[in-house]
Design an enzyme around this catalytic site. Structure first.
Site, PDB file in Angstrom:
ATOM      1  N   ARG A  61       0.654  -1.264   0.016  1.00  0.00           N
ATOM      2  CA  ARG A  61       0.452  -0.037   0.153  1.00  0.00           C
ATOM      3  C   ARG A  61       0.931   1.341   0.137  1.00  0.00           C
ATOM      4  O   ARG A  61       1.840   0.845   0.417  1.00  0.00           O
ATOM      5  CB  ARG A  61      -0.804  -0.178   1.548  1.00  0.00           C
ATOM      6  CG  ARG A  61      -1.845  -0.994   1.140  1.00  0.00           C
ATOM      7  CD  ARG A  61      -3.380  -0.985   2.579  1.00  0.00           C
ATOM      8  NE  ARG A  61      -2.082  -0.827   4.175  1.00  0.00           N
ATOM      9  CZ  ARG A  61      -1.482   0.113   3.984  1.00  0.00           C
ATOM     10  NH1 ARG A  61      -1.839   1.287   4.422  1.00  0.00           N
ATOM     11  NH2 ARG A  61      -0.515  -0.293   5.335  1.00  0.00           N
ATOM     12  N   LYS A 202      -8.343  -1.968   1.619  1.00  0.00           N
ATOM     13  CA  LYS A 202      -8.224  -1.475   3.148  1.00  0.00           C
ATOM     14  C   LYS A 202      -8.781  -0.192   2.888  1.00  0.00           C
ATOM     15  O   LYS A 202      -8.955   0.515   3.876  1.00  0.00           O
ATOM     16  CB  LYS A 202      -6.257  -1.102   3.385  1.00  0.00           C
ATOM     17  CG  LYS A 202      -6.124  -2.689   3.874  1.00  0.00           C
ATOM     18  CD  LYS A 202      -6.421  -3.053   5.982  1.00  0.00           C
ATOM     19  CE  LYS A 202      -5.743  -3.325   6.170  1.00  0.00           C
ATOM     20  NZ  LYS A 202      -5.584  -4.847   5.820  1.00  0.00           N
ATOM     21  N   HIS A 222      -9.110  -3.554  13.489  1.00  0.00           N
ATOM     22  CA  HIS A 222      -7.857  -4.317  12.818  1.00  0.00           C
ATOM     23  C   HIS A 222      -7.520  -5.828  13.329  1.00  0.00           C
ATOM     24  O   HIS A 222      -6.640  -5.664  14.255  1.00  0.00           O
ATOM     25  CB  HIS A 222      -7.241  -3.921  12.890  1.00  0.00           C
ATOM     26  CG  HIS A 222      -5.399  -3.671  11.538  1.00  0.00           C
ATOM     27  ND1 HIS A 222      -4.544  -3.881  11.843  1.00  0.00           N
ATOM     28  CD2 HIS A 222      -6.056  -4.487  10.737  1.00  0.00           C
ATOM     29  CE1 HIS A 222      -3.919  -4.430  10.401  1.00  0.00           C
ATOM     30  NE2 HIS A 222      -4.777  -4.529   9.683  1.00  0.00           N
ATOM     31  N   LYS A 244      -1.418 -11.979  13.038  1.00  0.00           N
ATOM     32  CA  LYS A 244      -2.912 -11.667  13.087  1.00  0.00           C
ATOM     33  C   LYS A 244      -3.161 -13.206  11.403  1.00  0.00           C
ATOM     34  O   LYS A 244      -3.657 -14.377  12.571  1.00  0.00           O
ATOM     35  CB  LYS A 244      -3.266 -10.786  12.696  1.00  0.00           C
ATOM     36  CG  LYS A 244      -3.161  -9.669  13.262  1.00  0.00           C
ATOM     37  CD  LYS A 244      -4.356  -8.377  12.659  1.00  0.00           C
ATOM     38  CE  LYS A 244      -4.055  -7.658  10.876  1.00  0.00           C
ATOM     39  NZ  LYS A 244      -2.636  -7.609  11.359  1.00  0.00           N
ATOM     40  N   THR A 245      -2.718 -13.774  10.702  1.00  0.00           N
ATOM     41  CA  THR A 245      -3.397 -14.160  10.143  1.00  0.00           C
ATOM     42  C   THR A 245      -2.815 -15.724  10.140  1.00  0.00           C
ATOM     43  O   THR A 245      -3.410 -15.976  10.714  1.00  0.00           O
ATOM     44  CB  THR A 245      -3.188 -14.226   8.365  1.00  0.00           C
ATOM     45  OG1 THR A 245      -3.841 -12.523   7.881  1.00  0.00           O
ATOM     46  CG2 THR A 245      -3.510 -14.732   7.615  1.00  0.00           C
ATOM     47  N   ASP A 259      -7.773 -10.410   9.233  1.00  0.00           N
ATOM     48  CA  ASP A 259      -8.077  -8.914   9.280  1.00  0.00           C
ATOM     49  C   ASP A 259      -9.047  -8.111  10.197  1.00  0.00           C
ATOM     50  O   ASP A 259      -8.756  -6.910  10.706  1.00  0.00           O
ATOM     51  CB  ASP A 259      -7.313  -8.848   7.936  1.00  0.00           C
ATOM     52  CG  ASP A 259      -6.444  -7.800   8.335  1.00  0.00           C
ATOM     53  OD1 ASP A 259      -5.543  -7.602   8.467  1.00  0.00           O
ATOM     54  OD2 ASP A 259      -7.019  -6.705   6.495  1.00  0.00           O
ATOM     55  N   ARG A 324       1.891 -12.352  -1.666  1.00  0.00           N
ATOM     56  CA  ARG A 324       1.145 -12.084  -0.951  1.00  0.00           C
ATOM     57  C   ARG A 324      -0.155 -13.195  -1.697  1.00  0.00           C
ATOM     58  O   ARG A 324      -0.085 -13.803  -2.805  1.00  0.00           O
ATOM     59  CB  ARG A 324       0.239 -11.329  -0.480  1.00  0.00           C
ATOM     60  CG  ARG A 324       0.837  -9.772  -0.002  1.00  0.00           C
ATOM     61  CD  ARG A 324      -0.077  -9.995   1.328  1.00  0.00           C
ATOM     62  NE  ARG A 324       0.408  -9.183   2.669  1.00  0.00           N
ATOM     63  CZ  ARG A 324      -0.091  -8.709   4.034  1.00  0.00           C
ATOM     64  NH1 ARG A 324      -0.932  -9.779   3.857  1.00  0.00           N
ATOM     65  NH2 ARG A 324       0.220  -8.112   4.600  1.00  0.00           N
TER      66      ARG A 324
HETATM   67  P1  ATP Z   1      -1.037  -8.128   7.645  1.00  0.00           P
HETATM   68  O1  ATP Z   1      -1.958  -7.078   7.934  1.00  0.00           O
HETATM   69  O2  ATP Z   1       0.045  -7.769   6.226  1.00  0.00           O
HETATM   70  O3  ATP Z   1      -2.524  -9.438   6.919  1.00  0.00           O
HETATM   71  P2  ATP Z   1      -0.425  -9.986   9.880  1.00  0.00           P
HETATM   72  O4  ATP Z   1      -0.792  -9.277  11.328  1.00  0.00           O
HETATM   73  O5  ATP Z   1      -1.716 -10.849   9.368  1.00  0.00           O
HETATM   74  O6  ATP Z   1      -0.438  -8.870   8.817  1.00  0.00           O
HETATM   75  P3  ATP Z   1       0.868 -12.413   9.503  1.00  0.00           P
HETATM   76  O7  ATP Z   1       0.406 -12.400   7.767  1.00  0.00           O
HETATM   77  O8  ATP Z   1       0.197 -13.221   9.892  1.00  0.00           O
HETATM   78  O9  ATP Z   1       0.671 -10.802  10.210  1.00  0.00           O
HETATM   79  O10 ATP Z   1       2.502 -12.530   9.507  1.00  0.00           O
HETATM   80  C1  ATP Z   1       3.399 -13.121  10.373  1.00  0.00           C
HETATM   81  C2  ATP Z   1       4.647 -13.193   9.638  1.00  0.00           C
HETATM   82  O11 ATP Z   1       6.112 -13.846  10.375  1.00  0.00           O
HETATM   83  C3  ATP Z   1       4.346 -14.353   8.708  1.00  0.00           C
HETATM   84  O12 ATP Z   1       5.491 -15.226   6.814  1.00  0.00           O
HETATM   85  C4  ATP Z   1       5.507 -15.853   9.746  1.00  0.00           C
HETATM   86  O13 ATP Z   1       5.757 -17.030   8.992  1.00  0.00           O
HETATM   87  C5  ATP Z   1       6.366 -15.619  10.768  1.00  0.00           C
HETATM   88  N1  ATP Z   1       6.379 -15.430  11.878  1.00  0.00           N
HETATM   89  C6  ATP Z   1       7.219 -15.429  12.330  1.00  0.00           C
HETATM   90  N2  ATP Z   1       7.754 -15.773  13.141  1.00  0.00           N
HETATM   91  C7  ATP Z   1       6.141 -15.642  14.067  1.00  0.00           C
HETATM   92  C8  ATP Z   1       5.781 -15.717  15.371  1.00  0.00           C
HETATM   93  N3  ATP Z   1       6.493 -16.014  16.210  1.00  0.00           N
HETATM   94  N4  ATP Z   1       4.981 -15.298  15.185  1.00  0.00           N
HETATM   95  C9  ATP Z   1       4.328 -14.755  14.032  1.00  0.00           C
HETATM   96  N5  ATP Z   1       4.197 -14.911  13.007  1.00  0.00           N
HETATM   97  C10 ATP Z   1       6.135 -15.300  12.729  1.00  0.00           C
HETATM   98 MN    MN Z   2      -3.113 -10.410   7.860  1.00  0.00          MN
END
Ligand code: ATP
Ligand code: MN
Length: 534
Positions: A61, A202, A222, A244-245, A259, A324
């Site tokens: 973004r 978003k 969020h 989160k994901t 999300d 992604r």
């Molecule tokens: P967005 O808002 O951009 O969607 P998000 O909060 O959903 O972000 P994730 O897509 O879950 O974030 O990304 C977390 C990334 O960090 C993943 O690639 C995951 O494999 C990695 N990762 C490494 N270690 C950890 C951990 N201890 N806990 C969570 N994620 C981890």
């Molecule tokens: Mn996410």
């Protein structure tokens, strides 16, 4: 020479008419969209059946190019500043007319979708795309009306997304050729000059973050959300890349959404119909649910193939770290549909602390929960936003300031009311660094984070011994099933404990400094949740 069959068609809402000599493809199925996208050379098919596309020069973004139209409705309600940048109705109208002109001879992919799984708060969207795969993205990410619902569909909000259209900064009131503009009274989002599909998702999230709290008294969040066997809801707040994901996809629990959610009087509901997961270094072993969701109908963005094959190379960062996948939620086998559940019993604040200071799990009291909700601490990690290549200390109010049109206190107030009314456990989870700061320590093992969250959800920490963090004041468990005890106390993971103390103090001071701007709005009670540091 082939004669082009001209099919002038009109798409209109009360504010604009879009007319094209091209074709309009309305509500195509995923299979048809994939056929079109392939024929148009928008991308390629992967060995799993997923469609692979590039988003172009924007692989994330562009928050500095996102505008909200300033008018009667928004002038005194939107929190203007670097996040919500005003643009006038005149400039909006000028860009809209230019876009309408641009679309005059284009083939268009249009689609009717919903945002909001709860029918009481649902918004009807009409999306107008020039790229077929973008329309598939909207099919996957928004909610999919059934045939019956499509019959009497009237759009409440329209998105026009034309990556090939660029604005003229000289005359259109924007800083750059790329832009995303939200007009809350004309109920439109215009996106141009960028092919990053996440702008559409978003954009609608930002709209809901205005409408729901401001007009309907619903807290928009969020966060991701999932549901246990016993019907207990858990939500996971966190900025991009904090997990989160990843952490909401849990084989032992049902996925509500990854999300964006709303918290009403008696429910939590998903705004979306799909997930948008990071795939950098994705492996079946670590994240089986997400890995297996990448099948026909799913999209992968900015990835590359393993040489000489059609297999996705998830380790390839040559385009971006922010690779992604976008898939409809039913690609996750244990998803709840419709994505609605009861109010949360557990709330997790996810932070990717790049300083290695915050314990991997701790329990917050109500004041601390409010304080940390308003603070929204994390480190921005490489990827989702353009220009971030190494972790950067960030405070983002409510763990999502970039998408909040109202002042953060509007959300904090609703959050506080929910906390008063409901019995909830609030946990702070550091999914970031351990054993030292970024560069010295390493990222917390995903398996440990998962084990800590499971322990919290299953009540296994209820009787664990806790120790109070001397600076931050939260309660840190000393033991946790399936996690080595030394990992639980960050100071013990550092080679140099004095270095830890210094870093912890610095971080605490950063919290205090950041909170200055919220001080006047915060009660003594909330302020008592601040770290103790001089
Ligand atoms: P967005 O808002 O951009 O969607 P998000 O909060 O959903 O972000 P994730 O897509 O879950 O974030 O990304 C977390 C990334 O960090 C993943 O690639 C995951 O494999 C990695 N990762 C490494 N270690 C950890 C951990 N201890 N806990 C969570 N994620 C981890
Ligand atoms: Mn996410």
């Amino acid at each position: 020479m082939q004669n082009l069959v001209l099919e002038p068609q009109i798409l209109s809402n009360s504010f604009s008419k879009i007319q094209t000599s091209g074709k309009i493809f309305h509500n195509l199925s995923p299979a048809e969209l994939v056929e079109h996208a392939l024929a148009r050379k928008e991308g390629s098919l992967t060995s799993t059946g997923a469609f692979m596309a590039d988003t172009g020069s924007f692989t994330g973004r562009s928050p500095k190019d996102r505008y909200i139209v300033s008018n009667e409705l928004t002038e005194n309600s939107v929190w203007w500043g670097d996040i919500n940048i005003p643009i006038s109705e005149e400039y909006f109208e000028r860009i809209l007319q230019k876009m309408v002109k641009y679309l005059e001879d284009k083939d268009l992919y249009t689609r009717d979708s919903f945002a909001g799984a709860d029918t009481d708060y649902r918004m009807n969207l009409r999306v107008i795309n020039t790229w077929a795969w973008h329309n598939l993205f909207c099919n996957n990410m928004f909610l999919r009306p059934n045939q019956e619902e499509l019959k009497e569909f009237e759009p409440d909000f329209t998105i026009i997304c034309a990556p090939g259209f660029e604005a003229d900064p000289q005359e259109d009131g924007v800083k750059n050729p790329n832009f995303a503009i939200i007009n809350l009274s004309k109920r439109m989002i215009l996106i141009g000059g960028t092919g990053y599909a996440g702008e559409m998702k978003k954009g609608i999230f930002s709209v809901l973050n205005f409408i729901l709290p401001y007009q309907k008294n619903v807290l928009s969040m969020h966060c991701s959300a999932n549901l246990g066997e016993d019907g207990d809801t858990a939500i996971f707040f966190g900025l991009s890349g904090t997990g989160k994901t990843t952490l909401s996809a849990d084989p032992k629990r049902y996925l509500i959404g990854d999300d964006e959610h709303g918290w009403t009087e008696n429910s939590v509901f998903n705004f979306e119909g799909g997930c948008y997961a990071k795939v950098i270094d994705l492996s079946r072993e670590k994240e089986p649910e997400i890995f297996d969701a990448i099948k026909f109908g799913a999209i992968v963005e900015n990835t590359r193939f393993k040489k000489g094959t059609r297999e996705i190379d998830f380790t390839d960062k040559s385009v971006t770290e922010n690779t992604r996948t976008a898939y409809p939620i039913h690609h996750i086998s244990n998803a709840v549909e419709p994505s609605i559940a009861g109010v949360p019993k557990n709330i997790f604040f996810l932070t990717a602390d790049a300083f290695g200071v915050i314990p991997p799990i701790s329990k917050l009291n109500k004041s601390q929960a409010m304080y940390h909700f308003i603070s929204g601490y994390t480190a921005k990690v490489a990827g989702t936003e353009m220009g971030i290549t190494e972790p950067k200390l960030t405070f983002s109010a409510c763990f999502g300031a970039a998408f909040l049109p109202l002042h953060p206190t509007a959300y904090a107030k609703l959050f506080g009311e929910k906390m008063e009314k409901n019995e909830v456990n609030v946990w702070l989870i550091n999914t970031g660094w351990t054993g030292g700061p970024y560069g010295i320590g390493s990222r917390m093992k995903l398996a440990y984070t998962r084990a800590m969250i499971s322990a919290a959800l299953e009540g296994k920490l209820d009787f664990a011994p806790f120790a109070k963090d001397p600076i931050f004041g939260f309660e840190v468990p000393k033991i946790c099933p399936n996690v080595p005890s030394e990992v639980l106390s960050p100071r013990k993971t550092w080679n140099d404990p004095e270095g830890y103390d210094k870093q912890a103090k610095e971080l605490a001071l950063a919290f205090v400094k950041n909170f200055e701007k919220f001080r006047e709005y915060a009660s003594e009670d909330i302020l008592s949740g601040a770290p103790k540091v001089s």
